[in-house]
Design a protein around this motif. Structure first.
Motif, PDB file in Angstrom:
ATOM      1  N   SER A 741       0.856  -1.198   0.000  1.00 21.42           N
ATOM      2  CA  SER A 741       0.000   0.000   0.000  1.00 21.42           C
ATOM      3  C   SER A 741       0.885   1.239   0.000  1.00 21.42           C
ATOM      4  O   SER A 741       2.100   1.147   0.163  1.00 21.42           O
ATOM      5  CB  SER A 741      -0.907  -0.003   1.233  1.00 21.42           C
ATOM      6  OG  SER A 741      -0.124   0.008   2.414  1.00 21.42           O
ATOM      7  N   PHE A 742       0.277   2.395  -0.214  1.00 18.65           N
ATOM      8  CA  PHE A 742       1.040   3.640  -0.203  1.00 18.65           C
ATOM      9  C   PHE A 742       0.346   4.624   0.722  1.00 18.65           C
ATOM     10  O   PHE A 742      -0.817   4.461   1.086  1.00 18.65           O
ATOM     11  CB  PHE A 742       1.148   4.220  -1.620  1.00 18.65           C
ATOM     12  CG  PHE A 742      -0.158   4.735  -2.162  1.00 18.65           C
ATOM     13  CD1 PHE A 742      -0.507   6.080  -1.986  1.00 18.65           C
ATOM     14  CD2 PHE A 742      -1.031   3.894  -2.832  1.00 18.65           C
ATOM     15  CE1 PHE A 742      -1.713   6.559  -2.476  1.00 18.65           C
ATOM     16  CE2 PHE A 742      -2.232   4.377  -3.323  1.00 18.65           C
ATOM     17  CZ  PHE A 742      -2.575   5.705  -3.155  1.00 18.65           C
ATOM     18  N   GLN A 743       1.094   5.638   1.113  1.00 19.67           N
ATOM     19  CA  GLN A 743       0.523   6.696   1.933  1.00 19.67           C
ATOM     20  C   GLN A 743       1.090   8.033   1.485  1.00 19.67           C
ATOM     21  O   GLN A 743       2.140   8.098   0.843  1.00 19.67           O
ATOM     22  CB  GLN A 743       0.850   6.462   3.412  1.00 19.67           C
ATOM     23  CG  GLN A 743       2.331   6.451   3.735  1.00 19.67           C
ATOM     24  CD  GLN A 743       2.598   6.104   5.186  1.00 19.67           C
ATOM     25  OE1 GLN A 743       1.755   5.525   5.851  1.00 19.67           O
ATOM     26  NE2 GLN A 743       3.768   6.470   5.680  1.00 19.67           N
ATOM     27  N   GLU A 744       0.340   9.080   1.816  1.00 22.31           N
ATOM     28  CA  GLU A 744       0.765  10.417   1.408  1.00 22.31           C
ATOM     29  C   GLU A 744       2.043  10.811   2.149  1.00 22.31           C
ATOM     30  O   GLU A 744       2.320  10.362   3.258  1.00 22.31           O
ATOM     31  CB  GLU A 744      -0.327  11.427   1.714  1.00 22.31           C
ATOM     32  CG  GLU A 744      -1.594  11.233   0.898  1.00 22.31           C
ATOM     33  CD  GLU A 744      -2.613  12.337   1.203  1.00 22.31           C
ATOM     34  OE1 GLU A 744      -2.231  13.313   1.870  1.00 22.31           O
ATOM     35  OE2 GLU A 744      -3.754  12.186   0.758  1.00 22.31           O
ATOM     36  N   LEU A 745       2.805  11.704   1.515  1.00 20.87           N
ATOM     37  CA  LEU A 745       3.982  12.247   2.186  1.00 20.87           C
ATOM     38  C   LEU A 745       3.529  13.074   3.384  1.00 20.87           C
ATOM     39  O   LEU A 745       2.484  13.745   3.342  1.00 20.87           O
ATOM     40  CB  LEU A 745       4.774  13.120   1.217  1.00 20.87           C
ATOM     41  CG  LEU A 745       5.470  12.396   0.072  1.00 20.87           C
ATOM     42  CD1 LEU A 745       6.068  13.405  -0.904  1.00 20.87           C
ATOM     43  CD2 LEU A 745       6.564  11.489   0.612  1.00 20.87           C
ATOM     44  N   PRO A 746       4.286  13.052   4.479  1.00 19.90           N
ATOM     45  CA  PRO A 746       3.896  13.828   5.664  1.00 19.90           C
ATOM     46  C   PRO A 746       3.754  15.334   5.331  1.00 19.90           C
ATOM     47  O   PRO A 746       4.567  15.898   4.592  1.00 19.90           O
ATOM     48  CB  PRO A 746       5.047  13.586   6.635  1.00 19.90           C
ATOM     49  CG  PRO A 746       5.679  12.305   6.162  1.00 19.90           C
ATOM     50  CD  PRO A 746       5.525  12.293   4.691  1.00 19.90           C
ATOM     51  N   LYS A 747       2.744  15.923   5.925  1.00 23.67           N
ATOM     52  CA  LYS A 747       2.528  17.358   5.701  1.00 23.67           C
ATOM     53  C   LYS A 747       3.378  18.210   6.647  1.00 23.67           C
ATOM     54  O   LYS A 747       3.554  19.407   6.423  1.00 23.67           O
ATOM     55  CB  LYS A 747       1.059  17.687   5.908  1.00 23.67           C
ATOM     56  CG  LYS A 747       0.135  17.015   4.899  1.00 23.67           C
ATOM     57  CD  LYS A 747      -1.326  17.370   5.173  1.00 23.67           C
ATOM     58  CE  LYS A 747      -2.251  16.693   4.161  1.00 23.67           C
ATOM     59  NZ  LYS A 747      -3.674  16.996   4.413  1.00 23.67           N
ATOM     60  N   GLN A 808       9.476  12.956  14.155  1.00 23.03           N
ATOM     61  CA  GLN A 808       8.421  13.479  13.289  1.00 23.03           C
ATOM     62  C   GLN A 808       7.049  13.113  13.830  1.00 23.03           C
ATOM     63  O   GLN A 808       6.802  11.973  14.212  1.00 23.03           O
ATOM     64  CB  GLN A 808       8.577  12.927  11.869  1.00 23.03           C
ATOM     65  CG  GLN A 808       7.641  13.577  10.861  1.00 23.03           C
ATOM     66  CD  GLN A 808       7.905  13.086   9.455  1.00 23.03           C
ATOM     67  OE1 GLN A 808       8.197  11.908   9.244  1.00 23.03           O
ATOM     68  NE2 GLN A 808       7.811  13.984   8.484  1.00 23.03           N
ATOM     69  N   ASP A 809       6.175  14.129  13.857  1.00 21.44           N
ATOM     70  CA  ASP A 809       4.771  13.938  14.210  1.00 21.44           C
ATOM     71  C   ASP A 809       3.967  14.194  12.943  1.00 21.44           C
ATOM     72  O   ASP A 809       4.020  15.293  12.374  1.00 21.44           O
ATOM     73  CB  ASP A 809       4.350  14.911  15.320  1.00 21.44           C
ATOM     74  CG  ASP A 809       2.963  14.591  15.877  1.00 21.44           C
ATOM     75  OD1 ASP A 809       2.167  13.974  15.130  1.00 21.44           O
ATOM     76  OD2 ASP A 809       2.676  14.959  17.021  1.00 21.44           O
ATOM     77  N   GLU A 810       3.220  13.194  12.479  1.00 25.40           N
ATOM     78  CA  GLU A 810       2.508  13.321  11.214  1.00 25.40           C
ATOM     79  C   GLU A 810       1.213  14.114  11.342  1.00 25.40           C
ATOM     80  O   GLU A 810       0.543  14.380  10.338  1.00 25.40           O
ATOM     81  CB  GLU A 810       2.213  11.926  10.644  1.00 25.40           C
ATOM     82  CG  GLU A 810       3.478  11.154  10.303  1.00 25.40           C
ATOM     83  CD  GLU A 810       3.180   9.780   9.735  1.00 25.40           C
ATOM     84  OE1 GLU A 810       1.982   9.446   9.642  1.00 25.40           O
ATOM     85  OE2 GLU A 810       4.129   9.060   9.388  1.00 25.40           O
ATOM     86  N   THR A 811       0.859  14.542  12.577  1.00 24.96           N
ATOM     87  CA  THR A 811      -0.410  15.272  12.774  1.00 24.96           C
ATOM     88  C   THR A 811      -0.206  16.763  13.018  1.00 24.96           C
ATOM     89  O   THR A 811      -1.148  17.542  12.905  1.00 24.96           O
ATOM     90  CB  THR A 811      -1.180  14.672  13.959  1.00 24.96           C
ATOM     91  OG1 THR A 811      -0.394  14.835  15.160  1.00 24.96           O
ATOM     92  CG2 THR A 811      -1.462  13.202  13.721  1.00 24.96           C
TER      93      THR A 811
END
Length: 839
Positions: A741-747, A808-811
């Motif tokens: 699966s894939f996921q978006e790059l962190p914002k 890194q915090d992805e939120t």
């Protein structure tokens, strides 16, 4: 086995077929040919050497023994070549042998090329040769001086009668004992030619002229163990002269790689290679009591073989004895003093049939492997002893001048060994097994061409007698296999219809797909795939603790000591491949191999079978195989230079870091979650230094490092070798089962923090990494080491690690306060558990 192209023609007429065409024919009928090589009776074939005439011969002005010669190399030519010669016997008007410029001369395994040179300031454009310099003799007293009748310019190969031959290297499978001779190969080639409709004939010399000259040297024979020796034949010859063999016999043996010894010994080797019957020759004067006794001896009886090594005989070793002591281990090796020497005048020739199992076990027991034991342990022709003995006796009489001094003694067990095996062959069975209807006439033609006697025929099939020398053909299916290989596998058409059934993809299919995926990746990275035998030497494991010899899976009846156990690791097969390539000047190597490794655990087997009877164990497959395990592995080898001979990059040796990068790329391609593992130093003694990748339960998935010199040195390797061993079975089980699966790059951005840690020298980075990950499992993304310092300005026993931490915090964007809190937590854990200090 080496087969001489010219020698083979003495037994079968193959017309104008070239050596390569003969080789292709043999391969097509199941005698696989490994190679065809041209050989000459004198190495190099004397190419570039010609007859020259010394027209002028003057004293060298700067030497007290050299002469400056002007030599004519072409008949009638006015142009002369200047050659400086140091031989004392060179003189004007001589006809000599000259090596012209560019000629390659040989000295043992060494070679050198004749070049334009200066000797004491005078130019020399060739070389006037002595006997030993061109391989036609051993004298170095002076140059070769030829009779004046030789024409100038005549090739030296014509002067010395150099003959060219081709050696066909045939890989004999264990079941084809009948093909371990030139005549045996000729029989198969004859059947092939008959099938192809080529006019041919199979022949061998007649022994009708054999006759006994006198009865002056009678030798009695007594066989006490007829199980081990069903047949023993002997004959004596008196008044022999042991001397070098004639040129024709020496050339035959040399062509196939045997070293000529003397005329009598060479005859026994010639008969063995010609007809597959090993012979032994005793000095009759050393046969005490003029009696030969074939028997076993008490356990531990000392016996010294021809090579001077003392062996302790087993009670299961068959010995050939005189009236007082053993003379040789039957079918394996002769004893000291039992052979033929320059002083020998009377000989006894032995021709016997020994039981294959007895010979095989004796050869393995004493670690001896000879051309004779190779044939005896596979099973020779039980009806070939008398012919071979007569042929040998006639040759000894011809070449050594002896007289046949007794009637042939032929002691044969009762009942005698069968000369034929009866087989009933149904035509319908042939068609069914082959998958094609073969004409009945052709079946009979092939059967008869293979020397199988047809004793009965009906509309349904044949009654056949198969000669006993075909130990591998005793059943109808064996006969069909023989018919098919002569008929030609390529003549059986591939069906146009394919019958199949649907199957569900299982673990084996998944593993095979992953194996292809990784193989393509490694080949793209410059690796070559190798495939080695899973059988290997037990000696490789004798001094290892990681792979102890007691954990090897042993074969009950190995073909040789080199194939005695199943491998525990892929390492040694790869090292053998590296040695093979390095010896051929290919030193920069990248290899990989997929293969199974095998282990035996005696304690586990004992625990599983404890309290059970043999019948109960056999009834439960799991109990029979208890203690045995099999795992798939992937091995990678690097050695030599990573970069060599590049204008854009200096030469660079390969390293363990390069190997680790390739391994990590493989694991990344498979999708193995490395976060669930940790790196540790390995204690595996095949490595000088190495790393192991283990999970939290201590299971080892991967080991890599520099192969120990103690291991690689035994293989004759001087250059460093790096080896990685992946447990493919464990790796495949650990792979994520869900689809990719894939996921978006962190914002939100990642944050980097660096720490300079002062720690004890014996602390590994893996410990720092593990403690940091335990301190924060939510926001710590990676821990990487980017510098190590040891030296000045540091306390004794300390070193400095420069470590990079990525958070890194992805939120949300992390605040300084949150970052500092995590870093302080990591620092505190490192201080408590490792005694680390911040620099």
């Amino acid at each position: 086995m080496n087969i001489s192209y010219k020698w083979l023609r003495e037994y079968v007429d193959y017309g104008a077929m070239t050596a390569q065409e003969v080789a292709d024919a043999l391969t097509s009928i199941g005698l696989e040919v490994d190679g065809v090589e041209e050989v000459e009776s004198i190495r190099g074939g004397l190419k570039g050497l010609v007859v020259g005439e010394v027209v002028e011969c003057d004293v060298h002005p700067n030497s007290d023994h050299m002469h400056i010669c002007q030599v004519r190399l072409e008949d009638g030519a006015e142009e002369l070549q200047q050659i400086v010669c140091g031989a004392p016997n060179v003189a004007k008007g001589q006809k000599v042998i000259v090596a012209t410029l560019g000629t390659v001369l040989y000295d043992g395994d060494e070679s050198f090329t004749i070049k334009r040179s200066k000797l004491r300031g005078v130019e020399s454009l060739g070389m006037i040769c002595a006997e030993d310099e061109i391989g036609v003799g051993e004298s170095h007293d002076g140059i070769i001086v030829l009779p004046d009748t030789w024409r100038v310019g005549t090739p030296a190969a014509e002067v010395f009668g150099v003959e060219s031959d081709y050696v066909i290297e045939v890989d004999i499978t264990p079941n084809r004992a009948d093909a371990c001779s030139h005549y045996g190969v000729a029989r198969d080639l004859y059947a092939y030619l008959v099938r192809q409709g080529v006019p041919t004939a199979l022949k061998r010399p007649s022994v009708a002229d054999f006759k006994v000259d006198n009865h002056d040297l009678p030798v009695s024979v007594r066989v006490e163990n007829q199980e081990a020796c069903p047949r023993y034949c002997a004959v004596s010859l008196k008044g022999c002269e042991v001397k070098p063999s004639p040129k024709w016999l020496q050339d035959k043996l040399t062509a196939i790689g045997l070293r000529p010894i003397n005329n009598v010994v060479d005859i026994t080797n010639y008969i063995m290679m010609a007809y597959g019957q090993p012979l032994h020759c005793f000095d009759a004067d050393m046969v005490t009591g003029q009696a030969i006794v074939v028997k076993t001896l008490p356990e531990g009886t000392p016996f010294t073989t021809l090579d001077g090594v003392e062996h302790k005989l087993s009670e299961r070793d068959l010995a050939i004895c005189n009236a007082e002591e053993p003379m040789c281990i039957a079918g394996v090796f002769g004893g000291k003093g039992s052979g033929t020497y320059e002083t020998t005048t009377n000989v006894v020739l032995e021709s016997a049939y020994f039981h294959p199992t007895w010979i095989r076990k004796s050869a393995r027991r004493h670690g001896l492997s000879t051309d004779a034991s190779f044939r005896f342990e596979r099973g020779i022709d039980p009806d070939g002893q008398i012919y071979a003995l007569k042929q040998a006796a006639m040759l000894v009489k011809e070449l050594a001048g002896g007289t046949i001094s007794m009637d042939i003694v032929d002691v044969e067990a009762q009942p005698a060994l069968p000369k034929y095996f009866p087989v009933s062959l149904s035509y319908s069975y042939v068609h069914q097994l082959v998958g094609k209807s073969i004409p009945v006439e052709l079946i009979r033609t092939i059967v008869e061409a293979l020397e199988m006697k047809v004793v009965g025929e009906t509309a349904e099939g044949l009654a056949i007698q198969v000669p006993a020398y075909r130990v591998d053909v005793q059943r109808p299916c064996d006969v069909v296999e023989d018919i098919l290989r002569i008929y030609g596998y390529n003549n059986v058409e591939i069906p146009t219809q394919l019958k199949s059934s649907l199957t569900v993809k299982n673990e084996v299919d998944v593993a095979a797909k992953l194996q292809r995926l990784v193989s393509e990746q490694l080949v793209g990275a410059g690796f070559n795939e190798i495939l080695n035998n899973s059988l290997t030497r037990e000696a490789y494991y004798e001094s290892l603790s990681a792979y102890p010899a007691k954990e090897s899976v042993r074969l009950i009846n190995p073909l040789s000591n080199d194939l005695a156990v199943l491998r525990q690791t892929l390492l040694f097969g790869g090292l053998e491949s590296i040695v093979h390539n390095v010896n051929r000047k290919s030193q920069n190597l990248r290899f990989f191999e997929f293969g199974n490794c095998y282990h035996f655990n005696a304690e586990k087997k004992q625990a599983a079978q404890e309290g059970l009877s043999p019948e109960e164990i056999k009834a439960t497959p799991g109990k029979v195989l208890a203690g045995y395990s099999e795992e798939a592995h992937l091995g990678l080898w690097l050695t030599g230079k990573r970069v060599e001979g590049s204008w854009a990059h200096p030469d660079e040796e390969t390293s363990v870091y390069e190997l680790k990068a390739h391994v990590l790329n493989v694991l990344a391609r498979l999708g193995l979650p490395l976060g669930a593992f940790c790196w540790e130093n390995t204690e595996n003694d095949i490595y000088a230094v190495g790393l192991a990748l283990r999970d939290r339960n201590g299971k080892t998935y991967l080991e890599l490092g520099l192969v120990s010199k103690a291991v690689s040195g035994k293989m004759g390797l001087e250059q460093e070798v790096y080896f990685a061993d992946l447990n493919w079975s464990l790796v495949c089980k650990k792979l994520p089962q869900k689809p990719v699966s894939f996921q978006e790059l962190p914002k939100f951005p990642a944050v980097r923090r660096d720490l300079a840690l002062l720690i004890d020298k014996d602390v590994e980075f893996a410990a720092v990494q593990r403690i940091a990950q335990q301190a924060d499992k939510k926001l710590l993304r990676s821990v990487e080491l980017f510098d190590v310092y040891e030296g000045k300005n540091l306390p004794e026993g300390k070193k400095s690690y420069a470590v990079k931490f990525i958070l890194q915090d992805e939120t949300k964007t992390m605040s300084d306060k949150a970052i500092d809190a995590i870093m302080q937590k990591i620092i505190t854990s490192l201080q408590k558990q490792l005694g680390a200090e911040l620099r």
